[in-house]
Motif scaffolding. Structure first.
Motif, PDB file in Angstrom:
ATOM      1  N   GLY A  21       0.795  -1.231   0.000  1.00  0.00           N
ATOM      2  CA  GLY A  21       0.000   0.000   0.000  1.00  0.00           C
ATOM      3  C   GLY A  21       0.822   1.273   0.000  1.00  0.00           C
ATOM      4  N   GLU A  22       2.009   1.236   0.603  1.00  0.00           N
ATOM      5  CA  GLU A  22       2.881   2.413   0.626  1.00  0.00           C
ATOM      6  C   GLU A  22       3.173   2.915  -0.788  1.00  0.00           C
ATOM      7  N   ALA A  23       3.203   2.002  -1.755  1.00  0.00           N
ATOM      8  CA  ALA A  23       3.520   2.358  -3.143  1.00  0.00           C
ATOM      9  C   ALA A  23       2.281   2.773  -3.924  1.00  0.00           C
ATOM     10  N   VAL A  24       1.142   2.935  -3.216  1.00  0.00           N
ATOM     11  CA  VAL A  24      -0.103   3.335  -3.860  1.00  0.00           C
ATOM     12  C   VAL A  24      -0.744   4.508  -3.111  1.00  0.00           C
ATOM     13  N   TYR A  25      -0.998   4.327  -1.817  1.00  0.00           N
ATOM     14  CA  TYR A  25      -1.713   5.338  -1.039  1.00  0.00           C
ATOM     15  C   TYR A  25      -0.892   6.612  -0.873  1.00  0.00           C
ATOM     16  N   GLY A  26      -1.534   7.752  -1.086  1.00  0.00           N
ATOM     17  CA  GLY A  26      -0.893   9.045  -0.898  1.00  0.00           C
ATOM     18  C   GLY A  26       0.122   9.396  -1.973  1.00  0.00           C
ATOM     19  N   THR A  27       0.078   8.704  -3.123  1.00  0.00           N
ATOM     20  CA  THR A  27       1.036   8.974  -4.196  1.00  0.00           C
ATOM     21  C   THR A  27       0.387   9.779  -5.315  1.00  0.00           C
ATOM     22  N   ARG A  28       1.236  10.322  -6.184  1.00  0.00           N
ATOM     23  CA  ARG A  28       0.796  11.015  -7.402  1.00  0.00           C
ATOM     24  C   ARG A  28       1.409  10.291  -8.589  1.00  0.00           C
ATOM     25  N   GLY A  29       0.740  10.344  -9.723  1.00  0.00           N
ATOM     26  CA  GLY A  29       1.282   9.753 -10.940  1.00  0.00           C
ATOM     27  C   GLY A  29       2.565  10.431 -11.364  1.00  0.00           C
ATOM     28  N   GLY A  30       3.475   9.675 -11.973  1.00  0.00           N
ATOM     29  CA  GLY A  30       4.716  10.227 -12.511  1.00  0.00           C
ATOM     30  C   GLY A  30       5.815  10.255 -11.470  1.00  0.00           C
ATOM     31  N   PRO A  31       6.894  10.929 -11.754  1.00  0.00           N
ATOM     32  CA  PRO A  31       7.138  11.867 -12.843  1.00  0.00           C
ATOM     33  C   PRO A  31       7.706  11.216 -14.110  1.00  0.00           C
ATOM     34  N   ILE A  32       7.985   9.916 -14.063  1.00  0.00           N
ATOM     35  CA  ILE A  32       8.548   9.245 -15.234  1.00  0.00           C
ATOM     36  C   ILE A  32       7.404   8.798 -16.136  1.00  0.00           C
ATOM     37  N   GLU A  33       7.528   9.108 -17.412  1.00  0.00           N
ATOM     38  CA  GLU A  33       6.503   8.724 -18.385  1.00  0.00           C
ATOM     39  C   GLU A  33       6.403   7.202 -18.450  1.00  0.00           C
ATOM     40  N   PRO A  34       5.191   6.634 -18.326  1.00  0.00           N
ATOM     41  CA  PRO A  34       5.058   5.176 -18.351  1.00  0.00           C
ATOM     42  C   PRO A  34       5.272   4.596 -19.745  1.00  0.00           C
ATOM     43  N   VAL A  35       5.581   3.305 -19.784  1.00  0.00           N
ATOM     44  CA  VAL A  35       5.647   2.538 -21.026  1.00  0.00           C
ATOM     45  C   VAL A  35       4.632   1.416 -20.871  1.00  0.00           C
ATOM     46  N   ASP A  36       3.613   1.421 -21.721  1.00  0.00           N
ATOM     47  CA  ASP A  36       2.533   0.437 -21.615  1.00  0.00           C
ATOM     48  C   ASP A  36       3.058  -0.981 -21.498  1.00  0.00           C
TER      49      ASP A  36
END
Length: 127
Positions: A21-36
């Protein structure tokens, strides 16, 4: 009434979130552009959580990333990972890290907190 297969899947998701959960809760997307289907990132403070979906495709690839100095890279549970960084990106040696579940998470500890970009409104609160 919830079907047994749906209930089982919900328990699996809950167990995953209790561990990661630490890697999900309270986070924002990015800053590295994703690769599908290869990787995506979220950030919180001075950490970037790199969610690797295809470890083989990501392992020896330079991930485009500039503007911050990476001080340390660890597998989510703390195993240090060798890495190199230059002005264009970062390459992480993932050889000793087994693939884990739906994604393998790496934590990139930066030299300073990630700056919020203008108009960046995605925020995972867990609520």
């Amino acid at each position: 009434h919830i079907r047994p297969d749906v209930a089982r899947r919900m328990r699996e998701i809950g167990a995953w979130l209790s561990e990661y959960g630490e890697a999900v809760y309270g986070t924002r997307g990015g800053p590295i552009e994703p690769v599908d289907n290869v990787y995506g990132t979220v950030s919180k403070g001075d950490k970037i959580y790199l969610h690797v979906l295809d470890k083989d495709a990501c392992a020896k690839t330079r991930i485009p990333f500039a503007g911050y100095r990476v001080e340390q890279v660890t597998e989510f549970h703390g195993q240090p990972c060798p890495f190199t960084q230059d002005g264009e990106g970062i390459t992480i040696d993932m050889d000793g890290v087994p693939a884990a579940g739906p994604d393998t998470i790496f934590v990139l500890k930066l030299d300073r907190p990630v700056e919020k970009e203008q108009n960046q409104e995605v925020y995972f609160s867990g609520r």
